[in-house]
Design an enzyme around this catalytic site. Structure first.
Site, mmCIF file in Angstrom:
data_model
loop_
_atom_site.group_PDB
_atom_site.id
_atom_site.type_symbol
_atom_site.label_atom_id
_atom_site.label_comp_id
_atom_site.label_asym_id
_atom_site.label_seq_id
_atom_site.Cartn_x
_atom_site.Cartn_y
_atom_site.Cartn_z
ATOM 1 C CG HIS A 263 -1.894 0.992 1.412
ATOM 2 N ND1 HIS A 263 -1.635 2.273 1.827
ATOM 3 C CD2 HIS A 263 -3.227 0.929 1.207
ATOM 4 C CE1 HIS A 263 -2.768 2.959 1.869
ATOM 5 N NE2 HIS A 263 -3.750 2.163 1.498
ATOM 6 C CG ASP B 17 0.596 -2.390 6.211
ATOM 7 O OD1 ASP B 17 -0.392 -2.579 6.944
ATOM 8 O OD2 ASP B 17 0.547 -1.727 5.155
ATOM 9 C CD GLN C 12 -6.917 -4.296 4.129
ATOM 10 O OE1 GLN C 12 -7.858 -5.007 4.487
ATOM 11 N NE2 GLN C 12 -7.076 -3.034 3.798
ATOM 12 C CE LYS D 291 -7.267 -0.052 6.310
ATOM 13 N NZ LYS D 291 -7.987 0.414 5.124
ATOM 14 C CB CYS E 146 -3.814 3.409 -1.496
ATOM 15 S SG CYS E 146 -4.963 4.737 -1.212
HETATM 16 N N1 PMP Z 1 -1.693 -0.692 4.641
HETATM 17 C C1 PMP Z 1 -2.652 -1.410 4.054
HETATM 18 C C2 PMP Z 1 -2.326 -2.785 3.529
HETATM 19 C C3 PMP Z 1 -3.933 -0.883 3.922
HETATM 20 O O1 PMP Z 1 -4.897 -1.584 3.325
HETATM 21 C C4 PMP Z 1 -4.201 0.412 4.421
HETATM 22 C C5 PMP Z 1 -5.568 1.059 4.289
HETATM 23 N N2 PMP Z 1 -6.204 0.866 3.084
HETATM 24 C C6 PMP Z 1 -3.167 1.104 5.043
HETATM 25 C C7 PMP Z 1 -1.931 0.522 5.138
HETATM 26 C C8 PMP Z 1 -3.366 2.471 5.615
HETATM 27 O O2 PMP Z 1 -4.254 2.414 6.683
HETATM 28 P P1 PMP Z 1 -4.838 3.762 7.324
HETATM 29 O O3 PMP Z 1 -5.394 4.549 6.183
HETATM 30 O O4 PMP Z 1 -5.897 3.261 8.244
HETATM 31 O O5 PMP Z 1 -3.718 4.432 8.024
#
Ligand code: PMP
Length: 413
Positions: A128, A205, A208, A231, A369
């Site tokens: 991401h 990270d 997910q 999430k 993203c």
């Molecule tokens: N890493 C991953 C794999 C994600 O899916 C996301 C959110 N889509 C993020 C990081 C960022 O998370 P946040 O916007 O809640 O900070």
């Protein structure tokens, strides 16, 4: 045809989620955008409401009853996160705004202290943007090098290629446990083993992963683990950075302000102990308490049951979508979590999303993203259905019917 089985009473569970019981454009809502954010059970909404109606006060600084209650509830939530991740100590849990802030915190503390010109940070090709850009910024500042471990056409990490990238210059490995765009579950345990053999720490990270899999940071042996409250059926605006105590203790503070200090004079400030050293200013107290309630809630259902139900949904949905002519699933890893990204011949994903919305079905369209993932598959965007334990097999039938409707409207094959 797949036999449908689930360890969960999903109809019962759905009663806990008020938002799911509504019609969108006259159709029952089918919420399949859980990777972007998931819905909140009553227990979370009520915990936040209870804080504001009964206990609201700032934490850590008051001797009065409300402040003591707020502080207790806030620290209790930290302890819940600790047990949820199986971290050794509560002081290894730093409260942040979300995964993005957690990764930036590590880049700006560990990264700035340890990475020098010519050093290397390794990420993977399925990250991401939150796990790319902070490292890119750090590498630019330090004149260090960002290395990217490649993936294959199924969206799986090429682990031997990853291992080849590890060198005496590697200062950190940062990778997702689960890809938001492809659903791939990375072999994080093996990555940690390989990195640790060379003395390199690993940041995971878990944005997910934490909502969908049983996570145990001690078994993974990762050095940092990040996830977001929103999430995991909790509120927006809160998240967690786990870090091994010995490592966190060596890091400089991230931001300056109240609560992160021990003493302040104009000449010199001394810092608080971990985790408070990284928690400057008033946090989202209600959000943290809500996150604690979310963790209680998912643990009440059982992470094993959640993973098993979502796996059945994934198999069922994949089979249903694979039967649609002209549809191609992007991300077909052997180890996959509940994400089905796809493209459809002759129809732009935004048009798919718009038609599905008219059918009451919420999916996400775009690059998620993860633009480098789209580039890797030579596509501009996908349509993504992402699953949660409150989703049903009937909702996946509705998705397949909705895609049929898209094809009728756009005359695609
Ligand atoms: N890493 C991953 C794999 C994600 O899916 C996301 C959110 N889509 C993020 C990081 C960022 O998370 P946040 O916007 O809640 O900070």
């Amino acid at each position: 045809m797949i036999t449908v089985s689930s360890p969960l009473d999903v109809n019962r569970i759905r009663e806990d989620f008020p938002i799911l019981h509504q019609r969108i454009h006259g159709k029952p809502l089918v919420y399949l955008d859980n990777a972007a954010t998931s819905q909140k059970p009553k227990a979370v909404i009520e915990a936040i409401q209870h804080f504001y109606t009964s206990d609201c006060s700032n934490i850590h600084r008051g001797v009065h009853e409300l402040s003591e209650r707020s502080t207790y509830a806030y620290e209790e939530a930290r302890a819940k996160v600790q047990r949820f991740l199986n971290a050794r100590e509560a002081r290894e849990i730093v409260i942040v705004r979300g995964t993005t802030e957690a990764i930036n915190l590590v880049a700006q503390t560990y990264g700035r202290q340890r990475v020098e010109a010519g050093d290397e940070v390794i990420i993977t090709a399925l990250e991401h943007h939150s796990n790319i850009v902070p490292w890119q910024m750090l590498c630019e500042e330090k004149r260090a090098v960002l290395r990217v471990a490649p993936i294959n056409d199924r969206g799986e990490l090429l682990i031997e290629e990853f291992e080849r990238l590890l060198s005496a210059r590697t200062r950190l490995v940062a990778l997702a446990q689960v890809s938001n765009a492809l659903g791939t579950v990375n072999p994080v345990g093996r990555v940690v083993e390989m990195a640790h053999r060379r003395g390199v720490p690993v940041l995971v990270d878990g944005a997910q992963a934490a909502p969908h899999l049983q996570v145990d940071v001690r078994t993974l042996d990762c050095d940092f683990y990040a996830f977001s409250g929103h999430k995991i059926y909790g509120p927006t605006g809160v998240g967690v950075l786990y870090g091994k105590a010995a490592l966190l203790e060596q890091l400089d503070p991230y931001q300056g302000g109240g609560d992160m200090i021990r003493t302040v004079t104009f000449e010199k400030t001394t810092y608080n102990t971990i985790p408070y050293k990284f928690e400057a200013g008033t946090p989202d107290i209600a959000g943290v308490i809500g996150l604690g309630a979310a963790i209680d809630y998912v643990q009440g259902i059982g992470m094993g049951n959640i993973a098993a139900h979502e796996h059945e949904l994934l198999l069922y949905g994949t089979e249903a979508l694979e039967r649609i002519p002209g549809l191609r699933i992007i991300g077909t890893a052997q180890e996959k979590a509940g994400v089905i990204s796809f493209v459809l011949d002759g129809v732009h994903p935004h048009d798919i999303g718009t038609v599905l919305d008219q059918e009451g079905i919420a999916v996400r369209t775009g690059h998620h993203c993860a633009q480098p993932v789209m580039d890797r598959f030579a596509i501009p965007a996908t349509t993504r259905a992402s699953l949660a334990f409150y989703n049903t097999f009937e909702e996946l039938d509705a998705l397949a019917r909705g895609i049929g409707r898209v094809q009728e409207i756009f005359g695609a094959c």
